[in-house]
Every structure is written in C-alpha cells, then in structure tokens.
Design a protein around this motif. Sequence first.
Motif, PDB file in Angstrom:
ATOM      1  N   ARG A   1      -1.705  14.120  -2.505  1.00 26.83           N
ATOM      2  CA  ARG A   1      -2.561  14.189  -1.296  1.00 26.83           C
ATOM      3  C   ARG A   1      -1.733  14.649  -0.104  1.00 26.83           C
ATOM      4  O   ARG A   1      -0.641  14.145   0.140  1.00 26.83           O
ATOM      5  CB  ARG A   1      -3.158  12.820  -0.981  1.00 26.83           C
ATOM      6  CG  ARG A   1      -4.189  12.891   0.143  1.00 26.83           C
ATOM      7  CD  ARG A   1      -4.611  11.511   0.639  1.00 26.83           C
ATOM      8  NE  ARG A   1      -3.622  10.943   1.552  1.00 26.83           N
ATOM      9  CZ  ARG A   1      -3.795   9.793   2.214  1.00 26.83           C
ATOM     10  NH1 ARG A   1      -4.899   9.098   2.052  1.00 26.83           N
ATOM     11  NH2 ARG A   1      -2.853   9.333   3.037  1.00 26.83           N
TER      12      ARG A   1
ATOM     13  N   ASN B   1     -11.503   9.904   0.797  1.00 26.60           N
ATOM     14  CA  ASN B   1     -10.056   9.825   0.885  1.00 26.60           C
ATOM     15  C   ASN B   1      -9.619   9.513  -0.545  1.00 26.60           C
ATOM     16  O   ASN B   1     -10.009   8.461  -1.065  1.00 26.60           O
ATOM     17  CB  ASN B   1      -9.664   8.681   1.833  1.00 26.60           C
ATOM     18  CG  ASN B   1      -8.169   8.448   1.901  1.00 26.60           C
ATOM     19  OD1 ASN B   1      -7.402   9.153   1.275  1.00 26.60           O
ATOM     20  ND2 ASN B   1      -7.769   7.434   2.668  1.00 26.60           N
TER      21      ASN B   1
ATOM     22  N   SER C   1       0.852  -1.197   0.000  1.00 28.28           N
ATOM     23  CA  SER C   1       0.000   0.000   0.000  1.00 28.28           C
ATOM     24  C   SER C   1       0.887   1.247   0.000  1.00 28.28           C
ATOM     25  O   SER C   1       1.773   1.383   0.856  1.00 28.28           O
ATOM     26  CB  SER C   1      -0.894  -0.028   1.243  1.00 28.28           C
ATOM     27  OG  SER C   1      -1.331   1.272   1.538  1.00 28.28           O
TER      28      SER C   1
ATOM     29  N   SER D   1       1.961  12.129   4.893  1.00 28.29           N
ATOM     30  CA  SER D   1       1.575  11.021   4.013  1.00 28.29           C
ATOM     31  C   SER D   1       0.383  10.255   4.563  1.00 28.29           C
ATOM     32  O   SER D   1      -0.677  10.227   3.945  1.00 28.29           O
ATOM     33  CB  SER D   1       2.765  10.094   3.769  1.00 28.29           C
ATOM     34  OG  SER D   1       3.161   9.454   4.945  1.00 28.29           O
ATOM     35  N   VAL D   2       0.533   9.673   5.724  1.00 26.57           N
ATOM     36  CA  VAL D   2      -0.521   8.756   6.166  1.00 26.57           C
ATOM     37  C   VAL D   2      -1.705   9.514   6.783  1.00 26.57           C
ATOM     38  O   VAL D   2      -1.544  10.604   7.331  1.00 26.57           O
ATOM     39  CB  VAL D   2       0.051   7.713   7.164  1.00 26.57           C
ATOM     40  CG1 VAL D   2       0.213   8.299   8.550  1.00 26.57           C
ATOM     41  CG2 VAL D   2      -0.794   6.449   7.179  1.00 26.57           C
ATOM     42  N   GLY D   3      -2.879   8.922   6.645  1.00 29.76           N
ATOM     43  CA  GLY D   3      -4.082   9.527   7.226  1.00 29.76           C
ATOM     44  C   GLY D   3      -4.334   8.951   8.599  1.00 29.76           C
ATOM     45  O   GLY D   3      -5.032   7.959   8.734  1.00 29.76           O
TER      46      GLY D   3
ATOM     47  N   TYR E   1      -7.914  15.503   4.447  1.00 28.90           N
ATOM     48  CA  TYR E   1      -6.987  15.487   3.322  1.00 28.90           C
ATOM     49  C   TYR E   1      -7.247  16.678   2.405  1.00 28.90           C
ATOM     50  O   TYR E   1      -8.394  17.121   2.283  1.00 28.90           O
ATOM     51  CB  TYR E   1      -7.168  14.226   2.474  1.00 28.90           C
ATOM     52  CG  TYR E   1      -7.045  12.941   3.259  1.00 28.90           C
ATOM     53  CD1 TYR E   1      -5.806  12.531   3.740  1.00 28.90           C
ATOM     54  CD2 TYR E   1      -8.167  12.163   3.536  1.00 28.90           C
ATOM     55  CE1 TYR E   1      -5.685  11.359   4.467  1.00 28.90           C
ATOM     56  CE2 TYR E   1      -8.056  10.989   4.264  1.00 28.90           C
ATOM     57  CZ  TYR E   1      -6.815  10.591   4.729  1.00 28.90           C
ATOM     58  OH  TYR E   1      -6.703   9.440   5.458  1.00 28.90           O
TER      59      TYR E   1
ATOM     60  N   TYR F   1     -15.097   8.384   7.231  1.00 30.08           N
ATOM     61  CA  TYR F   1     -14.873   9.807   7.563  1.00 30.08           C
ATOM     62  C   TYR F   1     -16.176  10.546   7.843  1.00 30.08           C
ATOM     63  O   TYR F   1     -16.196  11.766   7.936  1.00 30.08           O
ATOM     64  CB  TYR F   1     -14.106  10.506   6.421  1.00 30.08           C
ATOM     65  CG  TYR F   1     -12.727   9.929   6.226  1.00 30.08           C
ATOM     66  CD1 TYR F   1     -11.682  10.278   7.071  1.00 30.08           C
ATOM     67  CD2 TYR F   1     -12.481   8.988   5.236  1.00 30.08           C
ATOM     68  CE1 TYR F   1     -10.419   9.726   6.925  1.00 30.08           C
ATOM     69  CE2 TYR F   1     -11.222   8.421   5.080  1.00 30.08           C
ATOM     70  CZ  TYR F   1     -10.206   8.798   5.932  1.00 30.08           C
ATOM     71  OH  TYR F   1      -8.950   8.236   5.793  1.00 30.08           O
TER      72      TYR F   1
ATOM     73  N   LYS G   1     -10.707  -1.410   6.997  1.00 33.12           N
ATOM     74  CA  LYS G   1     -10.072  -2.033   5.837  1.00 33.12           C
ATOM     75  C   LYS G   1     -10.468  -3.513   5.764  1.00 33.12           C
ATOM     76  O   LYS G   1     -10.781  -4.044   4.703  1.00 33.12           O
ATOM     77  CB  LYS G   1      -8.551  -1.914   6.019  1.00 33.12           C
ATOM     78  CG  LYS G   1      -7.735  -1.937   4.775  1.00 33.12           C
ATOM     79  CD  LYS G   1      -6.274  -1.639   5.161  1.00 33.12           C
ATOM     80  CE  LYS G   1      -5.580  -0.816   4.118  1.00 33.12           C
ATOM     81  NZ  LYS G   1      -4.258  -0.370   4.509  1.00 33.12           N
TER      82      LYS G   1
ATOM     83  N   LYS H   1     -10.810   6.728  12.632  1.00 35.78           N
ATOM     84  CA  LYS H   1     -10.761   8.170  12.385  1.00 35.78           C
ATOM     85  C   LYS H   1     -11.653   8.931  13.377  1.00 35.78           C
ATOM     86  O   LYS H   1     -11.274   9.986  13.862  1.00 35.78           O
ATOM     87  CB  LYS H   1     -11.187   8.488  10.952  1.00 35.78           C
ATOM     88  CG  LYS H   1     -10.621   7.556   9.890  1.00 35.78           C
ATOM     89  CD  LYS H   1      -9.109   7.595   9.717  1.00 35.78           C
ATOM     90  CE  LYS H   1      -8.700   6.620   8.614  1.00 35.78           C
ATOM     91  NZ  LYS H   1      -7.310   6.523   8.334  1.00 35.78           N
TER      92      LYS H   1
ATOM     93  N   THR I   1       0.282   4.320   0.717  1.00 36.76           N
ATOM     94  CA  THR I   1       0.143   5.174   1.911  1.00 36.76           C
ATOM     95  C   THR I   1       0.983   4.612   3.056  1.00 36.76           C
ATOM     96  O   THR I   1       1.721   5.345   3.721  1.00 36.76           O
ATOM     97  CB  THR I   1      -1.332   5.267   2.346  1.00 36.76           C
ATOM     98  OG1 THR I   1      -1.918   3.967   2.277  1.00 36.76           O
ATOM     99  CG2 THR I   1      -2.100   6.222   1.480  1.00 36.76           C
ATOM    100  N   LEU I   2       0.887   3.300   3.258  1.00 38.70           N
ATOM    101  CA  LEU I   2       1.629   2.697   4.365  1.00 38.70           C
ATOM    102  C   LEU I   2       3.129   2.660   4.060  1.00 38.70           C
ATOM    103  O   LEU I   2       3.953   2.868   4.946  1.00 38.70           O
ATOM    104  CB  LEU I   2       1.097   1.288   4.658  1.00 38.70           C
ATOM    105  CG  LEU I   2      -0.370   1.237   5.123  1.00 38.70           C
ATOM    106  CD1 LEU I   2      -0.778  -0.185   5.488  1.00 38.70           C
ATOM    107  CD2 LEU I   2      -0.609   2.151   6.322  1.00 38.70           C
TER     108      LEU I   2
ATOM    109  N   TRP J   1      -9.486   5.631  -3.103  1.00 34.60           N
ATOM    110  CA  TRP J   1      -8.494   5.225  -2.105  1.00 34.60           C
ATOM    111  C   TRP J   1      -7.700   4.009  -2.599  1.00 34.60           C
ATOM    112  O   TRP J   1      -8.245   3.103  -3.226  1.00 34.60           O
ATOM    113  CB  TRP J   1      -9.183   4.935  -0.763  1.00 34.60           C
ATOM    114  CG  TRP J   1      -8.258   4.470   0.305  1.00 34.60           C
ATOM    115  CD1 TRP J   1      -7.157   5.118   0.784  1.00 34.60           C
ATOM    116  CD2 TRP J   1      -8.349   3.239   1.014  1.00 34.60           C
ATOM    117  NE1 TRP J   1      -6.563   4.363   1.751  1.00 34.60           N
ATOM    118  CE2 TRP J   1      -7.271   3.204   1.919  1.00 34.60           C
ATOM    119  CE3 TRP J   1      -9.244   2.158   0.981  1.00 34.60           C
ATOM    120  CZ2 TRP J   1      -7.055   2.145   2.778  1.00 34.60           C
ATOM    121  CZ3 TRP J   1      -9.039   1.107   1.835  1.00 34.60           C
ATOM    122  CH2 TRP J   1      -7.951   1.106   2.726  1.00 34.60           C
ATOM    123  N   VAL J   2      -6.420   4.038  -2.269  1.00 42.14           N
ATOM    124  CA  VAL J   2      -5.407   3.146  -2.821  1.00 42.14           C
ATOM    125  C   VAL J   2      -5.744   1.649  -2.758  1.00 42.14           C
ATOM    126  O   VAL J   2      -5.401   0.896  -3.665  1.00 42.14           O
ATOM    127  CB  VAL J   2      -4.053   3.482  -2.123  1.00 42.14           C
ATOM    128  CG1 VAL J   2      -4.155   3.357  -0.616  1.00 42.14           C
ATOM    129  CG2 VAL J   2      -2.921   2.677  -2.620  1.00 42.14           C
TER     130      VAL J   2
HETATM  131  N1  GLU Z   1      -6.481   5.169   5.338  1.00 39.67           N
HETATM  132  C1  GLU Z   1      -5.300   5.864   5.738  1.00 39.67           C
HETATM  133  C2  GLU Z   1      -4.628   6.542   4.560  1.00 39.67           C
HETATM  134  O1  GLU Z   1      -5.147   6.529   3.464  1.00 39.67           O
HETATM  135  C3  GLU Z   1      -4.390   4.945   6.488  1.00 39.67           C
HETATM  136  C4  GLU Z   1      -3.405   4.152   5.690  1.00 39.67           C
HETATM  137  C5  GLU Z   1      -4.035   3.093   4.878  1.00 39.67           C
HETATM  138  O2  GLU Z   1      -4.598   2.175   5.467  1.00 39.67           O
HETATM  139  O3  GLU Z   1      -3.978   3.206   3.663  1.00 39.67           O
HETATM  140  O4  GLU Z   1      -3.607   7.124   4.734  1.00 39.67           O
END
Ligand code: GLU
Length: 395
Positions: free
Chosen positions: A362, A172, A13, A36-38, A320, A203, A100, A235, A15-16, A124-125
């Motif tokens: 982002r 997101n 991922s 970077s990370v949410g 974001y 969210y 998730k 969140k 983001t991670l 979202w990714v």
């Molecule tokens: N959902 C958050 C983000 O987009 C946490 C990281 C992830 O799980 O992708 O940053």
Amino acid sequence: MRIARRATDVSLSVTLALDARAKALMAEGRDVINMSVGEPDFPAPAVVQDAACALIRSGNVRYTAAAGTLQLRGAIAKYLTDTRGAPYETKHVTVCHSTKHALSGAVLATVQEGDEVLLFLPAWVSYVEMVKLAGGVPVSVPSRADLGPDFDAIRRAIGPKTRVMLLNSPSNPTGYTWTRKEVEELAAIAVKHDLVILSDEIYRRLIYEGEPDFSPASVSAEARARTVILDGASKSYAMTGYRIGFVAGPPEIASAVERLHSHLTGAPNSVSQAGYLAALQTEPPEVAKMKAEFDARRHVLIPELLRMGLATPFPRGAFYAFADVSPYLDARGSAGFCEDLLEKGNLALVPGSAFGVDSHVRLSYALGVDRIRAACTRLGAFVAAHPRAPASTRT
Ligand code: GLU
C-alpha cells in the motif's frame, strides 16, 4: 510482569509501527519518504483551529456527556440526514474519540463470543484484531481481481455463526469504492441472513470520479435498521490528531456504545468536539481544495506505478494505491519487500500482508506531488535492481 493473553496476542498496528519507524529514521537524518501512514498532510481548516482555541481560552474545557455534546450529535445527525437520504436524530449518534474508537465500540457492542464476522479482503489492519479482542472469529472473504467484492465468495462465507459484515467503502488499503448496485446487493444479503453491517465510511467524502458513494443505510428502512455507520473528522477535515469520530445507527447501538465508552474511555475530548462542530456547521473551503489535490496526486502516482509494470487498479476514492509486487517477492513476502525498500531505498510503504493480501503493497499519497515523483523514482530503481522471481515460485 505477566501480561494478559489478549494483549500478548495482539501486535502493534503495522501502519502505526511503520510510520513510527520511518519518522525515527528521519529524526536520525535519513532522507526517508514516508508513504506508510494514511494521514492528510494538510492543516485542519482555520475554522476548526479557531473553535478549538476559543474553547481552550474560555477555560470551559470540561467533561461532556459520554455520547458527546447534544450540539455535535445534532450536527452529525443533520449531516447524515442530508447525505444518507434517511432521517437521523441525536438518539442515533454517539460521539467517540476517533473512528477507530467508534469501530471498536461497535464491534464490542455487536460481536459475541464465537460470532463470525466477514471481512472483505484486503481489509484494514485493525479490523481483524478488533474482532478477535471481542471474542469473535474473523472470516476473510477474497475480492475480485479488480479488488471489488466477489459476491459468490461472500455467499459461500456465510454460515450459521455469521452475525456481522464489515464494509469499508472507499476502501483502505485499495481505494476501491463500491457501486450503488454492489451496496444494494450486500444489503439484500444482510437482510436475508439477518446480519449487521458495520459500515466504515471514513473515506466517504474522498471520492474523485464515477457515481457518489452509497451507504447501506440509504438502501431501505430494513437495511438501515441493521447498518451501523462509523465515520469521523480525521480524513475529511485533516483532523487526525484531534481524534474524533462517531457511531450512528439504531438508538440501541448508539446507547450500547455510549454505555461501554462511559466505563472504558469516558467523554470524548471536548476541544475536538468543538472543532468538529465548527467543521460540520461551516463546510470549510479548505476541504474542496484538499480533495482536488488528492485527486491530482492520484493521477501522478498510478500512471507511474503502471509504467513500472506494477499492476494497480485505479482507485476511485481514499488516498491509497494498492500495487501488485508479487513478481519481486521472496519467501519473506511483502513484509520483506517493504523492509528492504525502507533500508536500501529509503521509502516506507505498508506490506499487503497487514491487510491479508501478501502479493501487494500500500502506498499512501498523502504527500506532495514532488515527493510522490521522488518516491516513484526510488521504487522504480528498487524494483529494477530486484531479481524477478519466476512465476512458479511466487508467493
Ligand atoms: N487509518 C490510517 C492508516 O491506515 C491511520 C493509521 C491507523 O490508524 O492505522 O494508515
């Protein structure tokens, strides 16, 4: 060792991965600002911490039912009944290890081999990977210029194999929050074409202005019968590390996810279930303070981005900002932009390419106002030093 194709085909991922990279650089002593990370930068509410510690100290940390404790499922059902304007009961809810996990469970339970799933860009990714892992075919639907839904594009994307749509409002990576009218229009399309709506509402409680969020489950009984709500504690209650969320929808989806998870992951973490239950039962005062803080940060960050000349729609929700950096991109696109910004500018952002929109980046504003201002100074210096690509060669 031979690794199966389903795992080799999937990358970490973004983001991670970026969060891990930024944290590794910080551990080496680099002064990196990590947008970077949410992840809310607040501790979980006191009541959550107390309930989690109390359960640990009781020694009674055991497996629960695969769908979660009846008490927590009841509290989630009550929360949904109070906020979605429709009656929910425990049979509609399955607790999961995170939102998730709830999403991947719902995708596995609803998407069959070859089914097409509509993803509204930027998306979202992890959505695209979850759909592919389930054997489905992700179909990307572009947005309007203001990042809201383009209903002509949605209608055009629907074909004989379309089965599922994935809605995320507030979104997101954009913070765009669908209006009631837009949600109603989507629900009407779902009813007309017999589609499932997977509604990622993580969210939902972070909306700062305008009309409140509106779920497809609130539109009508017909729409509710085809809507699966995915939500959790990360969140709303700053409980990211607790890893706890839920699936809610018709009893058949709740029990399908329960059956899958009973084999794949077993019962959700009982300590986190205790913490989430305490949060739902008490509505901790920290939550409103956190939301007010995010709202204030939004009013610092977006004007700064606009001042730099980066077109950024004002997000109504989430935490974001999705800024257009297309004038500054070379052939490597937003990934190259973010790589250089991290290496030369010590600022970690997520490339829009991770969300299917390569012209943007982002920024997560889950960090204090001083750091946001410092980040803007770095970003401003970076773009000022960057040659602007002529419009005709932009990626
Ligand atoms: N959902 C958050 C983000 O987009 C946490 C990281 C992830 O799980 O992708 O940053």
